[in-house]
Design a protein around this motif. Structure first.
Motif, PDB file in Angstrom:
ATOM      1  N   TRP A  43       0.835  -1.216   0.000  1.00 46.88           N
ATOM      2  CA  TRP A  43       0.000   0.000   0.000  1.00 46.88           C
ATOM      3  C   TRP A  43       0.857   1.248   0.000  1.00 46.88           C
ATOM      4  O   TRP A  43       0.565   2.217  -0.710  1.00 46.88           O
ATOM      5  CB  TRP A  43      -0.905  -0.024   1.226  1.00 46.88           C
ATOM      6  CG  TRP A  43      -1.801   1.180   1.304  1.00 46.88           C
ATOM      7  CD1 TRP A  43      -2.980   1.384   0.681  1.00 46.88           C
ATOM      8  CD2 TRP A  43      -1.546   2.366   2.080  1.00 46.88           C
ATOM      9  NE1 TRP A  43      -3.508   2.610   0.989  1.00 46.88           N
ATOM     10  CE2 TRP A  43      -2.633   3.245   1.853  1.00 46.88           C
ATOM     11  CE3 TRP A  43      -0.519   2.774   2.938  1.00 46.88           C
ATOM     12  CZ2 TRP A  43      -2.724   4.497   2.449  1.00 46.88           C
ATOM     13  CZ3 TRP A  43      -0.607   4.015   3.513  1.00 46.88           C
ATOM     14  CH2 TRP A  43      -1.694   4.851   3.279  1.00 46.88           C
ATOM     15  N   THR A  87       2.346   1.661  -3.450  1.00 50.86           N
ATOM     16  CA  THR A  87       1.329   2.135  -4.396  1.00 50.86           C
ATOM     17  C   THR A  87       1.035   3.615  -4.193  1.00 50.86           C
ATOM     18  O   THR A  87       0.911   4.385  -5.153  1.00 50.86           O
ATOM     19  CB  THR A  87       0.042   1.323  -4.227  1.00 50.86           C
ATOM     20  OG1 THR A  87       0.331  -0.069  -4.430  1.00 50.86           O
ATOM     21  CG2 THR A  87      -1.012   1.768  -5.220  1.00 50.86           C
ATOM     22  N   ARG A  88       0.929   4.011  -2.919  1.00 43.91           N
ATOM     23  CA  ARG A  88       0.654   5.422  -2.630  1.00 43.91           C
ATOM     24  C   ARG A  88       1.809   6.303  -3.075  1.00 43.91           C
ATOM     25  O   ARG A  88       1.598   7.399  -3.620  1.00 43.91           O
ATOM     26  CB  ARG A  88       0.402   5.595  -1.133  1.00 43.91           C
ATOM     27  CG  ARG A  88       0.098   7.037  -0.757  1.00 43.91           C
ATOM     28  CD  ARG A  88      -0.205   7.167   0.723  1.00 43.91           C
ATOM     29  NE  ARG A  88      -0.477   8.568   1.055  1.00 43.91           N
ATOM     30  CZ  ARG A  88      -0.780   8.975   2.278  1.00 43.91           C
ATOM     31  NH1 ARG A  88      -0.846   8.085   3.286  1.00 43.91           N
ATOM     32  NH2 ARG A  88      -0.992  10.249   2.500  1.00 43.91           N
ATOM     33  N   HIS A  89       3.034   5.830  -2.862  1.00 44.61           N
ATOM     34  CA  HIS A  89       4.202   6.606  -3.286  1.00 44.61           C
ATOM     35  C   HIS A  89       4.204   6.783  -4.805  1.00 44.61           C
ATOM     36  O   HIS A  89       4.500   7.887  -5.309  1.00 44.61           O
ATOM     37  CB  HIS A  89       5.483   5.920  -2.828  1.00 44.61           C
ATOM     38  CG  HIS A  89       6.728   6.616  -3.275  1.00 44.61           C
ATOM     39  ND1 HIS A  89       7.163   7.790  -2.732  1.00 44.61           N
ATOM     40  CD2 HIS A  89       7.628   6.282  -4.250  1.00 44.61           C
ATOM     41  CE1 HIS A  89       8.271   8.172  -3.336  1.00 44.61           C
ATOM     42  NE2 HIS A  89       8.585   7.268  -4.259  1.00 44.61           N
ATOM     43  N   ARG A 139       1.583   6.681  -6.772  1.00 46.11           N
ATOM     44  CA  ARG A 139       0.483   7.564  -7.130  1.00 46.11           C
ATOM     45  C   ARG A 139       0.822   9.022  -6.836  1.00 46.11           C
ATOM     46  O   ARG A 139       0.543   9.929  -7.644  1.00 46.11           O
ATOM     47  CB  ARG A 139      -0.772   7.147  -6.371  1.00 46.11           C
ATOM     48  CG  ARG A 139      -2.017   7.958  -6.777  1.00 46.11           C
ATOM     49  CD  ARG A 139      -3.279   7.470  -6.083  1.00 46.11           C
ATOM     50  NE  ARG A 139      -3.242   7.719  -4.653  1.00 46.11           N
ATOM     51  CZ  ARG A 139      -3.092   6.765  -3.741  1.00 46.11           C
ATOM     52  NH1 ARG A 139      -2.982   5.495  -4.118  1.00 46.11           N
ATOM     53  NH2 ARG A 139      -3.056   7.059  -2.459  1.00 46.11           N
ATOM     54  N   ASP A 140       1.448   9.259  -5.691  1.00 44.62           N
ATOM     55  CA  ASP A 140       1.838  10.629  -5.349  1.00 44.62           C
ATOM     56  C   ASP A 140       2.871  11.162  -6.325  1.00 44.62           C
ATOM     57  O   ASP A 140       2.822  12.350  -6.719  1.00 44.62           O
ATOM     58  CB  ASP A 140       2.389  10.676  -3.927  1.00 44.62           C
ATOM     59  CG  ASP A 140       1.313  10.425  -2.889  1.00 44.62           C
ATOM     60  OD1 ASP A 140       0.118  10.539  -3.236  1.00 44.62           O
ATOM     61  OD2 ASP A 140       1.661  10.112  -1.733  1.00 44.62           O
ATOM     62  N   ALA A 141       3.807  10.323  -6.708  1.00 46.84           N
ATOM     63  CA  ALA A 141       4.819  10.757  -7.671  1.00 46.84           C
ATOM     64  C   ALA A 141       4.179  11.081  -9.018  1.00 46.84           C
ATOM     65  O   ALA A 141       4.552  12.062  -9.679  1.00 46.84           O
ATOM     66  CB  ALA A 141       5.889   9.683  -7.829  1.00 46.84           C
ATOM     67  N   HIS A 142       3.194  10.272  -9.426  1.00 39.29           N
ATOM     68  CA  HIS A 142       2.505  10.531 -10.693  1.00 39.29           C
ATOM     69  C   HIS A 142       1.702  11.831 -10.623  1.00 39.29           C
ATOM     70  O   HIS A 142       1.741  12.642 -11.571  1.00 39.29           O
ATOM     71  CB  HIS A 142       1.583   9.353 -11.010  1.00 39.29           C
ATOM     72  CG  HIS A 142       0.786   9.535 -12.269  1.00 39.29           C
ATOM     73  ND1 HIS A 142       1.350   9.540 -13.525  1.00 39.29           N
ATOM     74  CD2 HIS A 142      -0.551   9.738 -12.463  1.00 39.29           C
ATOM     75  CE1 HIS A 142       0.416   9.731 -14.442  1.00 39.29           C
ATOM     76  NE2 HIS A 142      -0.743   9.845 -13.819  1.00 39.29           N
ATOM     77  N   ASN A 143       0.996  12.043  -9.513  1.00 36.48           N
ATOM     78  CA  ASN A 143       0.221  13.277  -9.359  1.00 36.48           C
ATOM     79  C   ASN A 143       1.124  14.507  -9.307  1.00 36.48           C
ATOM     80  O   ASN A 143       0.790  15.553  -9.871  1.00 36.48           O
ATOM     81  CB  ASN A 143      -0.630  13.206  -8.094  1.00 36.48           C
ATOM     82  CG  ASN A 143      -1.732  12.164  -8.194  1.00 36.48           C
ATOM     83  OD1 ASN A 143      -2.146  11.785  -9.290  1.00 36.48           O
ATOM     84  ND2 ASN A 143      -2.195  11.676  -7.047  1.00 36.48           N
ATOM     85  N   ASP A 144       2.261  14.360  -8.634  1.00 29.42           N
ATOM     86  CA  ASP A 144       3.207  15.469  -8.578  1.00 29.42           C
ATOM     87  C   ASP A 144       3.754  15.784  -9.969  1.00 29.42           C
ATOM     88  O   ASP A 144       3.935  16.964 -10.331  1.00 29.42           O
ATOM     89  CB  ASP A 144       4.343  15.141  -7.628  1.00 29.42           C
ATOM     90  CG  ASP A 144       5.271  16.320  -7.401  1.00 29.42           C
ATOM     91  OD1 ASP A 144       4.798  17.334  -6.863  1.00 29.42           O
ATOM     92  OD2 ASP A 144       6.456  16.233  -7.777  1.00 29.42           O
ATOM     93  N   HIS A 145       4.007  14.756 -10.749  1.00 25.45           N
ATOM     94  CA  HIS A 145       4.480  14.955 -12.117  1.00 25.45           C
ATOM     95  C   HIS A 145       3.415  15.673 -12.951  1.00 25.45           C
ATOM     96  O   HIS A 145       3.737  16.588 -13.729  1.00 25.45           O
ATOM     97  CB  HIS A 145       4.834  13.608 -12.743  1.00 25.45           C
ATOM     98  CG  HIS A 145       5.340  13.717 -14.147  1.00 25.45           C
ATOM     99  ND1 HIS A 145       6.590  14.232 -14.458  1.00 25.45           N
ATOM    100  CD2 HIS A 145       4.751  13.401 -15.341  1.00 25.45           C
ATOM    101  CE1 HIS A 145       6.758  14.222 -15.774  1.00 25.45           C
ATOM    102  NE2 HIS A 145       5.662  13.724 -16.331  1.00 25.45           N
TER     103      HIS A 145
END
Length: 332
Positions: free
Chosen positions: A18, A21-23, A25-31
Motif C-alpha cells: 500500500w 502504491t501510494r508513493h 500515485r503521489d509521484a505521478h500526481n506530482d508529475h
C-alpha cells in the motif's frame, strides 16, 4: 538469518504494498501538477510571442515599404499612402512621462498618509475611494476629461501657463500654445489620475510589509516621521516601489479611449504640451475602421507592434533596474 518477503507477515506485506502504491500515485500526481504549472507558464510565453509575431507579420507591408524611415518620419497622409510613426511614438512617450511625473509623487503621498499618518478611522474610507478609482472605465475618464477638464484648462490654466511659463528660457517651448484645452497636457493629467490608484495601492501594500520593530526602533532613537520614511521605509521597500511605478507606466503607455478623447488626434509634431498630438493607441482606435488600403491597415498593425516593443523595453528596463538594486542589496 535475513528473511525474504515471503517470511513477512501478511499485514506487513499489505502495508508495504500500500505504501509503495501510494508513493507511486503521489509521484505521478506530482508529475502531472508540475506539467500543468509548466503548461500555464508556457501559455503566457506563447501568448506573448504570438502577439508579437502576429503584429509583426501584419505590419510587414509597412516595414517593407517605408523601412527605417517609418520610425523617424512625421508625415501622415492616408490619401497618398505616406505614413510615419514619429508623431504617435512621441505623443505616447510624452503623455506617459508627464503622467508619471504627476502620478508618482501623489501616489507616494497617498500611500504614506494611509500607512504612517492617517488615523485608523480614516484609512479605510480613503483606501476604498482609491480602489474605486481603479474600477472606473477608461471611457468615463475620457468623457470627463473632454467635457470638464478640457474647458477648465482652456479658460484658466492654459492662458496662465502660456503667459508665465512660456517665457522661461530653454524650457519655455514646452508651455507655449493656444488655450485649446486638449493636448498632451490634458492627456497627461487624465492618465495620471488613472494610474494613481494602481501605483498607490502597490506602494501602500509594500509599506505595510515593513517590520514594525524597525520603525519603532527609529522612533525610539528620536527620528521624525519623515526620517523614518526616508531612512527605513523607502530603503526596505525600494525594489517593490520601483516595480509599482513601472507597472503604472505600462498602464499609461497602453491606454486608448481616455487618451483618444483628450489628446486631439492631430498628426503634427510639436514640443509644446499645450498642442494636440496623437498616440499609438489613439491612432489605431481612430483609423482602423476607416483603413481602406492594405498599406494603411498594415501601418496601423505596425504601430501596434511598435507599442508592444515600447512596452517591452520599459518593462525590461524595470527588470534590469530591480536586478541591479537586488545585487547591490546582496553585496551590502
Amino acid at each position: 538469518m535475513p528473511h525474504d518477503a515471503g517470511d513477512m507477515p501478511v499485514s506487513a506485506r499489505t502495508g508495504a504494498m500500500w505504501a509503495a502504491t501510494r508513493h507511486a500515485r503521489d509521484a505521478h500526481n506530482d508529475h502531472l501538477f508540475r506539467g500543468a504549472l509548466l503548461a500555464c507558464a508556457l501559455l503566457v510565453l506563447a501568448a506573448l510571442l504570438g502577439t508579437a509575431g502576429s503584429t509583426l507579420w501584419g505590419g510587414r507591408l509597412a516595414f517593407q515599404t517605408f523601412g527605417w524611415s517609418f520610425l523617424v518620419s512625421d508625415h501622415w497622409d492616408a490619401v497618398n499612402g505616406q505614413f510615419g510613426a514619429l508623431v504617435p511614438i512621441w505623443g505616447t512617450l510624452m503623455t506617459s512621462l508627464l503622467a508619471m511625473l504627476l502620478a508618482v509623487p501623489v501616489s507616494f503621498g497617498i500611500a504614506l498618509f494611509l500607512t504612517e499618518v492617517a488615523p485608523p478611522w480614516l484609512r479605510t474610507p480613503i483606501a476604498a475611494a482609491v480602489e474605486l478609482l481603479a474600477g472606473i472605465p477608461s471611457i468615463i475618464y475620457g468623457m470627463w476629461g473632454l467635457f470638464v477638464l478640457a474647458p477648465f484648462l482652456a479658460d484658466h490654466a492654459d492662458p496662465w501657463i502660456n503667459d508665465k511659463l512660456g517665457t522661461l528660457p530653454i524650457v519655455g517651448r514646452l508651455f507655449q500654445g493656444p488655450p485649446l484645452g486638449i493636448g498632451m497636457l490634458t492627456a497627461g493629467l487624465v492618465l495620471a489620475i488613472m494610474v494613481i490608484p494602481f501605483i498607490s495601492s502597490v506602494m501602500r501594500e509594500v509599506f505595510h510589509t515593513v517590520p514594525t520593530r524597525l520603525k519603532e526602533s527609529a522612533y525610539a532613537l528620536g527620528s521624525t516621521t519623515s526620517e523614518v520614511v526616508w531612512n527605513i521605509v523607502l530603503p526596505y521597500t525600494r525594489s517593490a516601489v520601483i516595480g509599482g511605478i513601472f507597472l503604472g507606466l505600462g498602464r499609461a503607455l497602453g491606454e486608448t479611449m481616455a487618451v483618444t478623447f483628450v489628446l486631439g488626434n492631430a498628426h503634427q509634431l510639436s514640443a509644446s504640451l499645450l498642442m494636440p498630438s496623437s498616440s499609438i493607441a489613439s491612432v489605431i482606435a481612430n483609423e482602423f475602421t476607416e483603413a481602406s488600403s492594405d498599406l494603411h491597415r498594415s501601418t496601423l498593425i505596425a504601430l501596434g507592434f511598435l507599442l508592444f516593443c515600447v512596452t517591452f523595453v520599459v518593462l525590461a528596463i524595470a527588470k534590469l533596474l530591480l536586478l541591479r538594486l537586488a545585487r547591490k542589496e546582496g553585496n551590502a
